[in-house]
Scaffold this motif. Sequence first.
Motif, mmCIF file in Angstrom:
data_model
loop_
_atom_site.group_PDB
_atom_site.id
_atom_site.type_symbol
_atom_site.label_atom_id
_atom_site.label_comp_id
_atom_site.label_asym_id
_atom_site.label_seq_id
_atom_site.Cartn_x
_atom_site.Cartn_y
_atom_site.Cartn_z
ATOM 1 N N MET A 367 0.849 -1.185 0.000
ATOM 2 C CA MET A 367 0.000 0.000 0.000
ATOM 3 C C MET A 367 0.887 1.237 0.000
ATOM 4 N N MET A 368 0.525 2.228 -0.779
ATOM 5 C CA MET A 368 1.234 3.501 -0.798
ATOM 6 C C MET A 368 0.345 4.543 -0.136
ATOM 7 N N VAL A 369 0.922 5.330 0.789
ATOM 8 C CA VAL A 369 0.146 6.298 1.562
ATOM 9 C C VAL A 369 0.903 7.620 1.613
ATOM 10 N N GLU A 370 0.145 8.704 1.487
ATOM 11 C CA GLU A 370 0.708 10.042 1.599
ATOM 12 C C GLU A 370 -0.339 10.940 2.246
ATOM 13 N N GLU A 371 0.081 11.805 3.172
ATOM 14 C CA GLU A 371 -0.840 12.740 3.801
ATOM 15 C C GLU A 371 -0.261 14.141 3.685
ATOM 16 N N CYS A 372 -0.992 15.011 2.994
ATOM 17 C CA CYS A 372 -0.493 16.362 2.747
ATOM 18 C C CYS A 372 -1.660 17.308 2.538
ATOM 19 N N THR A 373 -1.346 18.585 2.359
ATOM 20 C CA THR A 373 -2.361 19.581 2.093
ATOM 21 C C THR A 373 -1.758 20.702 1.260
ATOM 22 N N LEU A 374 -2.611 21.552 0.726
ATOM 23 C CA LEU A 374 -2.155 22.699 -0.056
ATOM 24 C C LEU A 374 -2.057 23.920 0.849
#
Length: 389
Positions: A367-374
């Motif tokens: 599984m590939m996971v990324e948590e970000c925002t603009l």
Amino acid sequence: MTNLLAVRATGGPGGPTRGPGANVSQREDLANFITMITRDETPFTSDIGKSSASAIYHEWQTDTLEAPGDSRIPEGQDFIAPAAGGGTGTPPVGDKFAESGPQRTRLGNYTQINGKTIAVSGTRRAVDQAGVADEYAYQLKKRGTELRRDVEFDMIHSYNVSAAIGAQNGNARSAGGYQSFVNSGSTCVYVGQFAQPSTGTGSKSNNDGLTAPRATINVGGSTAPTRGSLALTDIDSVMQKIYEQGGKASKIMVSPKIRRDFSDLMVSDTGVVRNIDAGGQLRQSVDVYMSDFGEIMVVPNYIMGLSYTNAIMHGANHASDFLTGTARPDMANFSALIYDPMWFATAYLRPLQEVDVGQQGDSTKGMMVEECTLEVRNPLGCGAIYGLN
């Protein structure tokens, strides 16, 4: 039986039926490479900055100067405590002398978790495949590229607003995109039946990440709002508005179709005649536009031309309802983003990483996971044209 080749099956022959004959010994002729023509660049996210987030709600501050005015005072003027609207004195003082000035503004955006899954059978990893050394590694790279494109979509074409609708094992949180922060008449132009958000359509305030451009037609109709064409006067207007706010845009990002329209404007709106150069080449495209308020580079982005029905666009007569059915606009070619990359950054709470789910039975799963925002550092330094077709 579950197909564990990958999330998408690539298929392939199970083996031909070969009978006796002169051709029984012929080998297959399958080239040892795989071609892919799908575009994978991310012009917006690749050009903006990067920063870090330490909570699921990432915040920053903006400030502005008081408008210029009269701050004259007589000799020996006593102190007057700063206050909104300035103060009075005897003899009179300038109205800007004791003006408290604008207050700082606090903006924020929720982090959004994006992910992709991979599942490959043991057989698929063991067989000798043309163009693929390891099926799991191939799928991992492919899904990672797809994930980067998904983030680009979220930031410039989803029209998502910042929302904490998620919780663990619940609905996903949503990070507000470009349009949820850059959406006021202060720096934007609206064409067709579209307008800036208003308190009558469920908006909190403009440029806060909580609302997006709206339609001026009533909710409940069956006809989509009308749209307009790109015009140089609209680009000049946005550039002027940004300049008056204190910014200076350097790029205009558009869909491939609007990119062509922009080049055509150089002839239809300005009367410029294109000449064939000494080498016999006719230059059709325009890469840089010199406006009255600076140069802007034209950047095409294929994602902005993708067909996408906006299910969260407000109409004119309801505070919380959205356009429905055939009234919902297709957002392909809908906007032109006019901005300076310095005012944006991708803030990462968790950078992209592979989660090794491990071996499960006769398959390898990951599984590939990324948590970000603009992070929109100052919305008034950017603009847009909304309602294009």
